[in-house]
Design a protein around this motif. Structure first.
Motif, PDB file in Angstrom:
ATOM      1  N   ASP A  29       0.845  -1.272   0.054  1.00  0.00           N
ATOM      2  CA  ASP A  29      -0.123  -0.030   0.014  1.00  0.00           C
ATOM      3  C   ASP A  29       0.920   1.179  -0.069  1.00  0.00           C
ATOM      4  O   ASP A  29       1.920   1.301   0.889  1.00  0.00           O
ATOM      5  N   ALA A  30       0.461   2.244  -0.911  1.00  0.00           N
ATOM      6  CA  ALA A  30       1.347   3.220  -1.245  1.00  0.00           C
ATOM      7  C   ALA A  30       1.350   4.170   0.214  1.00  0.00           C
ATOM      8  O   ALA A  30       2.271   4.977   0.439  1.00  0.00           O
ATOM      9  N   ARG A  31       0.316   4.196   0.810  1.00  0.00           N
ATOM     10  CA  ARG A  31       0.167   4.928   2.042  1.00  0.00           C
ATOM     11  C   ARG A  31       0.857   4.382   3.237  1.00  0.00           C
ATOM     12  O   ARG A  31       1.375   5.242   4.080  1.00  0.00           O
ATOM     13  N   ARG A  32       1.259   3.124   3.361  1.00  0.00           N
ATOM     14  CA  ARG A  32       2.193   2.717   4.210  1.00  0.00           C
ATOM     15  C   ARG A  32       3.480   3.151   4.030  1.00  0.00           C
ATOM     16  O   ARG A  32       4.183   3.460   4.661  1.00  0.00           O
ATOM     17  N   LEU A  33       3.892   2.954   2.441  1.00  0.00           N
ATOM     18  CA  LEU A  33       5.244   3.447   2.157  1.00  0.00           C
ATOM     19  C   LEU A  33       5.226   5.110   2.388  1.00  0.00           C
ATOM     20  O   LEU A  33       6.665   5.335   2.695  1.00  0.00           O
ATOM     21  N   ALA A  34       4.407   5.930   2.568  1.00  0.00           N
ATOM     22  CA  ALA A  34       4.465   7.350   2.568  1.00  0.00           C
ATOM     23  C   ALA A  34       4.895   7.500   4.264  1.00  0.00           C
ATOM     24  O   ALA A  34       5.569   8.484   4.470  1.00  0.00           O
ATOM     25  N   VAL A  35       4.389   6.469   5.002  1.00  0.00           N
ATOM     26  CA  VAL A  35       4.809   6.624   6.397  1.00  0.00           C
ATOM     27  C   VAL A  35       6.290   6.476   6.466  1.00  0.00           C
ATOM     28  O   VAL A  35       7.004   7.211   7.286  1.00  0.00           O
ATOM     29  N   TYR A  36       6.929   5.447   5.794  1.00  0.00           N
ATOM     30  CA  TYR A  36       8.530   5.448   5.667  1.00  0.00           C
ATOM     31  C   TYR A  36       9.254   6.583   5.256  1.00  0.00           C
ATOM     32  O   TYR A  36      10.253   7.141   5.804  1.00  0.00           O
ATOM     33  N   ARG A  37       8.575   6.960   4.123  1.00  0.00           N
ATOM     34  CA  ARG A  37       9.256   7.982   3.594  1.00  0.00           C
ATOM     35  C   ARG A  37       9.050   9.395   4.504  1.00  0.00           C
ATOM     36  O   ARG A  37      10.350  10.046   4.681  1.00  0.00           O
ATOM     37  N   GLN A  38       8.307   9.567   5.102  1.00  0.00           N
ATOM     38  CA  GLN A  38       8.118  10.716   6.268  1.00  0.00           C
ATOM     39  C   GLN A  38       9.133  10.409   7.127  1.00  0.00           C
ATOM     40  O   GLN A  38       9.785  11.428   7.681  1.00  0.00           O
ATOM     41  N   LEU A  39       9.245   9.125   7.961  1.00  0.00           N
ATOM     42  CA  LEU A  39      10.059   8.917   8.701  1.00  0.00           C
ATOM     43  C   LEU A  39      11.522   9.236   8.310  1.00  0.00           C
ATOM     44  O   LEU A  39      12.487   9.822   9.009  1.00  0.00           O
ATOM     45  N   PHE A  40      12.116   8.572   7.157  1.00  0.00           N
ATOM     46  CA  PHE A  40      13.340   8.603   6.769  1.00  0.00           C
ATOM     47  C   PHE A  40      13.900  10.024   6.119  1.00  0.00           C
ATOM     48  O   PHE A  40      14.698  10.616   6.660  1.00  0.00           O
ATOM     49  N   PHE A  41      12.959  10.705   5.441  1.00  0.00           N
ATOM     50  CA  PHE A  41      13.032  12.051   4.905  1.00  0.00           C
ATOM     51  C   PHE A  41      13.280  12.998   5.990  1.00  0.00           C
ATOM     52  O   PHE A  41      14.086  13.954   6.019  1.00  0.00           O
ATOM     53  N   GLY A  42      12.290  12.876   7.156  1.00  0.00           N
ATOM     54  CA  GLY A  42      12.351  13.626   8.256  1.00  0.00           C
ATOM     55  C   GLY A  42      13.442  13.658   8.874  1.00  0.00           C
ATOM     56  O   GLY A  42      14.046  14.593   9.251  1.00  0.00           O
ATOM     57  N   ASN A  43      14.067  12.334   9.039  1.00  0.00           N
ATOM     58  CA  ASN A  43      15.344  12.172   9.970  1.00  0.00           C
ATOM     59  C   ASN A  43      16.510  13.036   9.206  1.00  0.00           C
ATOM     60  O   ASN A  43      17.290  13.667   9.902  1.00  0.00           O
ATOM     61  N   LEU A  44      16.592  12.782   7.798  1.00  0.00           N
ATOM     62  CA  LEU A  44      17.446  13.440   7.023  1.00  0.00           C
ATOM     63  C   LEU A  44      17.420  15.177   7.190  1.00  0.00           C
ATOM     64  O   LEU A  44      18.177  15.521   7.354  1.00  0.00           O
ATOM     65  N   GLN A  45      16.194  15.412   6.988  1.00  0.00           N
ATOM     66  CA  GLN A  45      16.140  17.043   7.209  1.00  0.00           C
ATOM     67  C   GLN A  45      16.680  17.368   8.427  1.00  0.00           C
ATOM     68  O   GLN A  45      17.132  18.464   8.489  1.00  0.00           O
ATOM     69  N   SER A  46      16.263  16.714   9.479  1.00  0.00           N
ATOM     70  CA  SER A  46      16.541  17.126  10.911  1.00  0.00           C
ATOM     71  C   SER A  46      18.106  17.020  11.166  1.00  0.00           C
ATOM     72  O   SER A  46      18.592  18.058  11.510  1.00  0.00           O
ATOM     73  N   LEU A  47      18.819  15.810  10.483  1.00  0.00           N
ATOM     74  CA  LEU A  47      20.421  16.060  10.484  1.00  0.00           C
ATOM     75  C   LEU A  47      20.997  16.923  10.062  1.00  0.00           C
ATOM     76  O   LEU A  47      21.717  17.737  10.568  1.00  0.00           O
ATOM     77  N   LEU A  48      20.233  17.434   8.816  1.00  0.00           N
ATOM     78  CA  LEU A  48      20.965  18.411   7.902  1.00  0.00           C
ATOM     79  C   LEU A  48      20.785  19.826   8.553  1.00  0.00           C
ATOM     80  O   LEU A  48      21.663  20.802   8.705  1.00  0.00           O
ATOM     81  N   ALA A  49      19.675  20.167   9.121  1.00  0.00           N
ATOM     82  CA  ALA A  49      19.278  21.523   9.855  1.00  0.00           C
ATOM     83  C   ALA A  49      20.044  21.478  11.020  1.00  0.00           C
ATOM     84  O   ALA A  49      20.492  22.619  11.083  1.00  0.00           O
ATOM     85  N   GLY A  50      20.301  20.559  11.666  1.00  0.00           N
ATOM     86  CA  GLY A  50      21.080  20.357  12.941  1.00  0.00           C
ATOM     87  C   GLY A  50      22.443  20.687  12.497  1.00  0.00           C
ATOM     88  O   GLY A  50      23.539  21.403  13.279  1.00  0.00           O
ATOM     89  N   SER A  51      22.970  20.169  11.389  1.00  0.00           N
ATOM     90  CA  SER A  51      24.556  20.312  11.163  1.00  0.00           C
ATOM     91  C   SER A  51      24.752  21.622  10.363  1.00  0.00           C
ATOM     92  O   SER A  51      25.807  22.178  10.352  1.00  0.00           O
ATOM     93  N   PHE A  52      23.763  22.197   9.784  1.00  0.00           N
ATOM     94  CA  PHE A  52      24.103  23.324   8.939  1.00  0.00           C
ATOM     95  C   PHE A  52      23.145  24.438   9.241  1.00  0.00           C
ATOM     96  O   PHE A  52      22.231  24.906   8.555  1.00  0.00           O
ATOM     97  N   PRO A  53      22.877  25.090  10.536  1.00  0.00           N
ATOM     98  CA  PRO A  53      21.729  25.677  11.009  1.00  0.00           C
ATOM     99  C   PRO A  53      22.073  27.062  10.252  1.00  0.00           C
ATOM    100  O   PRO A  53      20.739  27.428  10.132  1.00  0.00           O
ATOM    101  N   VAL A  54      23.241  27.589   9.865  1.00  0.00           N
ATOM    102  CA  VAL A  54      23.127  29.143   9.556  1.00  0.00           C
ATOM    103  C   VAL A  54      22.493  28.797   8.015  1.00  0.00           C
ATOM    104  O   VAL A  54      21.778  29.659   7.468  1.00  0.00           O
ATOM    105  N   LEU A  55      22.919  27.668   7.232  1.00  0.00           N
ATOM    106  CA  LEU A  55      22.434  27.773   5.771  1.00  0.00           C
ATOM    107  C   LEU A  55      20.837  27.386   5.728  1.00  0.00           C
ATOM    108  O   LEU A  55      20.199  28.065   5.082  1.00  0.00           O
ATOM    109  N   HIS A  56      20.414  26.757   6.879  1.00  0.00           N
ATOM    110  CA  HIS A  56      19.039  26.275   6.907  1.00  0.00           C
ATOM    111  C   HIS A  56      18.132  27.683   7.034  1.00  0.00           C
ATOM    112  O   HIS A  56      17.221  27.691   6.570  1.00  0.00           O
TER     113      HIS A  56
END
Length: 245
Positions: A29-56
């Motif tokens: 089900d694509a809706r279940r995959l959307a949950v995985y994407r939100q989790l994985f992509f959200g973690n990546l965004q948080s990692l980058l925002a924390g590592s590059f706060p001024v750029l963010h």
């Protein structure tokens, strides 16, 4: 069976990376995959925002989102380590020539601090009492001379430059006592000397002679201030001494 499972995994990964370009594998089900994407992509965004706060903070939210999504979908990281994702992000931005020039340079400037903090590089062998003029000066592996076309140390949400500086921003990043990373401005001579030490194993006298030739002065004119600079850098722990022998 194994090939079918691998194919399903690849299709699932492709869909999570970029659902617009890659349909989900059959039976999931694509809706279940959307949950995985939100989790994985959200973690990546948080990692980058924390590592590059001024750029963010300096990029519009839609701009930041678009860069993160493209990085997630299209960049193939060469490391599985979360601590090294920042370096991958810097390399990705350096390849994005469609972006304002300060974006990649600011990312690199922010990444250098993390890279030095996490570095486990051993210092090169050296004689701490060695002659810095006749011997080969040894630069600390935790000292990096940096040159930027943009005023990276002054960029922020309220100061986004429209053009590169007339003169380059020359800096020294150094991890010293207490595991503390500091950035200091460098004069052109100091930056040129550190870059030369980083590039080739010459005696201090040879480094200074090469610099004198580059600026069109006699070697004698630069030797005294050059030696004083080497001694000052050694006192700061940036130059460790000279090679044995």
């Amino acid at each position: 069976m194994a090939d079918a499972l691998r194919e399903q995994q690849l299709r699932m990964a492709g869909h999570i990376r970029d659902p617009q370009a890659n349909p989900p594998p059959p039976g999931i089900d694509a809706r279940r995959l959307a949950v995985y994407r939100q989790l994985f992509f959200g973690n990546l965004q948080s990692l980058l925002a924390g590592s590059f706060p001024v750029l963010h903070a300096s990029l519009a939210a839609t701009h930041w989102q678009a860069l993160c999504e493209d990085f997630y979908a299209n960049h193939r990281c060469q490391t599985p380590l979360f601590t090294e994702v920042g370096g991958e992000w810097v390399g990705y931005l350096q390849g994005r020539t469609d972006q304002p020039g300060w974006v990649a340079e600011l990312a690199h400037y922010e990444w250098v601090e993390t890279a030095l903090l996490l570095s486990d590089a051993a210092e090169p062998e050296h004689d701490p009492e060695g002659n810095l003029l006749e011997g080969v000066p040894v630069l600390s592996s935790l000292a990096l001379p940096l040159a930027y076309a943009w005023p990276v140390s002054h960029i922020g949400p309220q100061h986004l430059p429209a053009a590169a500086s007339a003169e380059p921003t020359l800096l020294l990043a150094h991890r010293g006592a207490g595991h503390k990373v500091t950035f200091s401005r460098l004069a052109p001579l100091a930056h040129a000397l550190l870059a030369s030490l980083q590039a080739q194993p010459l005696s201090g006298r040879e480094h200074l002679a090469a610099l004198a030739e580059a600026v069109g002065v006699a070697p004698a004119a630069i030797q005294a201030p050059g030696l004083a600079l080497l001694l000052s850098l050694k006192a700061q722990g940036v130059v460790l001494g000279s090679r044995w022998g």
